[in-house]
Write a protein that holds these residues in place. Structure first.
Motif, short mmCIF file in Angstrom:
data_model
loop_
_atom_site.label_atom_id
_atom_site.label_comp_id
_atom_site.label_asym_id
_atom_site.label_seq_id
_atom_site.Cartn_x
_atom_site.Cartn_y
_atom_site.Cartn_z
N GLU A 271 16.18 30.75 -21.29
CA GLU A 271 15.69 30.91 -19.92
C GLU A 271 14.16 30.94 -19.86
O GLU A 271 13.57 30.63 -18.82
CB GLU A 271 16.25 32.20 -19.32
CG GLU A 271 17.75 32.21 -19.14
CD GLU A 271 18.21 31.28 -18.02
OE1 GLU A 271 17.41 31.03 -17.10
OE2 GLU A 271 19.35 30.80 -18.08
N SER A 336 20.95 26.80 -21.33
CA SER A 336 20.21 26.83 -20.07
C SER A 336 20.83 25.97 -18.98
O SER A 336 20.59 26.21 -17.79
CB SER A 336 18.76 26.39 -20.30
OG SER A 336 18.69 25.03 -20.70
N ARG A 360 18.11 23.30 -12.95
CA ARG A 360 18.00 23.79 -14.33
C ARG A 360 17.80 22.63 -15.31
O ARG A 360 17.00 22.72 -16.24
CB ARG A 360 19.27 24.55 -14.73
CG ARG A 360 19.39 25.95 -14.12
CD ARG A 360 20.72 26.59 -14.54
NE ARG A 360 20.73 28.01 -14.26
CZ ARG A 360 20.29 28.94 -15.09
NH1 ARG A 360 19.81 28.59 -16.27
NH2 ARG A 360 20.33 30.21 -14.77
#
Length: 503
Positions: A271, A336, A360
């Motif tokens: 992240e 992720s 993302r």
């Protein structure tokens, strides 16, 4: 649709060919991450030489016990084309007899391949190493035959073969360390399968880097024929729909033995790529002390090789200004991008889950593109192509100022000390992001760098400023070049890597 072929690895194949045709017995380690093509390499080597294939006995070591391993080797002997191997199969009942048969096969000129050799680090299987050592010592200085041991966990392979206290220490005659495909190898794949869009190259590289098996899976899923909504198709076909080939890949290949604090650090870094030690401490330190967290991070860096510890240019290896990134693109993308999409798809329609995940994915591709540009600098320099030779493998600069207004963050700082040249670079996933405000910020960071102690070291050097994106339009390139910047995109690197080279 073009068929799937064997790509790259020509130099490695030549090395293997010399090994197997040497008059002397050999003991060769082939190691590399899972799916990198270790077994495929040997299959390709023997494809054009049936007599070599007939001399090979291949076994994949199970994560089991002595009885099961011996039974598996016995079956491998029974299935082998060699009558010599077939006749020896009944003799294999335990580790001692298995090692003895391996020695006999080698003395008769056969080649034994033990895949997943790292499992012999486990206590219930470790005794085999001593039995094998006895045979290896007898085989040294003999003629013909050989033994390949293949493994995917470098730390465990090293424990078996490189540690001074290990039974097999010092016995290897050759080692082949298989790395990812170079970008030049990927160009061959792109051209063979008519993948023309540079943004698709980045998406593929961002997930699969240079792992041959993943590209083969993508080919089998028809991904290379997809035009529009390529990213969505990749997520759906490779990971999310029923029967997807990589749906469980990370859990089985990467994360099976990573739990607790180790997994917590990986999730945090997925992240927050590029986190400093201070950021790790500030977020993850709870009941443990800082020393314990350091041990956890060190294990991920040095034992599991799952995390990279990077340093800015001119810094020392012990600098506290280091940053941490997940090493493998696939694992970073899994944690992720893919895992959140998979979790979302449990309660939402698949198309909706994918749409929610795209931001993302775009963020992941931004970091992946910066990493790709760094690697392209290294590859081009190593191969003597392009316009910039490197003398330092560190390719970026950042600092830790007390005042944020003095922060310096430069994606690429490439050094050629031989010719006293320095290149500053800014990476953007989209060329349209190289706007005036971004360029002004880039210039300010360069100016701050040149006023630092590190910057004064390159005073008087030739300074160039480069902008990187997957592709620049002619109009974008003209405008940015007129403003004093060099524009380099992925097609430019394709031209560098495929242009004729002088001898």
């Amino acid at each position: 649709m073009a068929s799937w072929e064997f790509y790259g690895r020509m130099g490695t194949l030549e090395t293997l060919d010399r090994i197997v045709h040497s008059p002397n017995w050999f003991f060769c380690r082939i190691q590399g991450r899972r799916r990198i093509g270790k077994t495929t390499l040997l299959r390709e080597l023997s494809k054009g030489e049936p007599s070599l294939l007939a001399r090979m006995v291949y076994m994949q070591i199970p994560d089991s016990d002595e009885r099961d391993v011996a039974a598996g080797f016995r079956r491998a002997l029974e299935d082998c084309e060699s009558e010599i191997a077939n006749a020896l199969a009944p003799q294999v009942t335990d580790f001692a007899s298995m090692a003895g048969v391996i020695g006999h096969l080698c003395r008769r000129g056969l080649i034994v391949v033990l895949d997943e050799f790292q499992y012999f680090t486990q206590a219930r299987l470790y005794a085999f190493n001593s039995f094998l050592q006895e045979q290896v010592d007898r085989l040294r200085d003999t003629q013909g035959g050989g033994l390949f041991v293949l493994g995917s966990l470098q730390s465990e392979m090293s424990a078996l073969l490189d540690d001074k206290g290990a039974p097999l220490f010092g016995r290897l005659t050759a080692t082949i360390d298989l790395q990812h495909w170079d970008f030049e190898d990927l160009i061959e794949v792109y051209r063979a399968h008519d993948i023309r869009e540079p943004h698709h190259w980045l998406t593929l590289w961002g997930f699969f880097e240079g792992v041959p098996k993943f590209y083969r899976d993508a080919y089998d899923q028809g991904l290379f024929q997809v035009g529009a909504r390529f990213q969505e198709a990749l997520l759906e076909r490779m990971f999310l729909r029923e029967g997807s080939p990589l749906a469980e890949e990370a859990d089985t290949s990467f994360l099976r033995e990573v739990k607790g604090r180790l997994l917590s650090v990986l999730n945090f870094l997925s992240e927050h790529p590029g986190s400093s030690h201070g950021q790790l401490v500030g977020t993850l330190l709870r009941d443990e002390d800082e020393a314990s967290l350091k041990v956890t991070v060190k294990r991920l860096v040095e034992n599991y090789h799952m995390v990279d510890k990077r340093h800015p240019v001119f810094s020392e290896s012990k600098s506290r200004n280091s940053r941490y990134y997940i090493t493998d693109n696939f694992l970073q993308a899994w944690l992720s991008v893919v895992k959140p999409a998979r979790d979302a798809s449990r309660m939402r329609p698949l198309s909706k889950a994918i749409d929610l995940t795209l931001p993302r994915l775009h963020g992941h591709e931004g970091y992946a593109f910066e990493k790709l540009i760094r690697q392209l600098h290294v590859e081009c320099s190593r191969k003597g192509v392009g316009d910039f030779s490197l003398t330092s493998i560190e390719l970026g600069y950042w600092n830790r100022p007390r005042d944020e207004q003095n922060a310096i963050e430069i994606d690429i700082v490439a050094l050629d000390e031989d010719t006293r040249r320095i290149r500053f670079g800014s990476c953007k996933r989209s060329a349209s992001k190289h706007i005036q405000s971004s360029l002004s910020e880039f210039e300010r960071h360069i100016e701050r760098f040149m006023s630092t102690k590190e910057g004064r070291r390159v005073k008087g050097w030739t300074l160039t400023k480069a902008l990187f994106s997957p592709i620049f339009s002619d109009e974008e390139a003209r405008a940015l070049t007129a403003a004093g910047y060099q524009c380099l995109d992925l097609p430019a690197y394709v031209r560098m890597l495929t242009s004729p080279r002088s001898a």
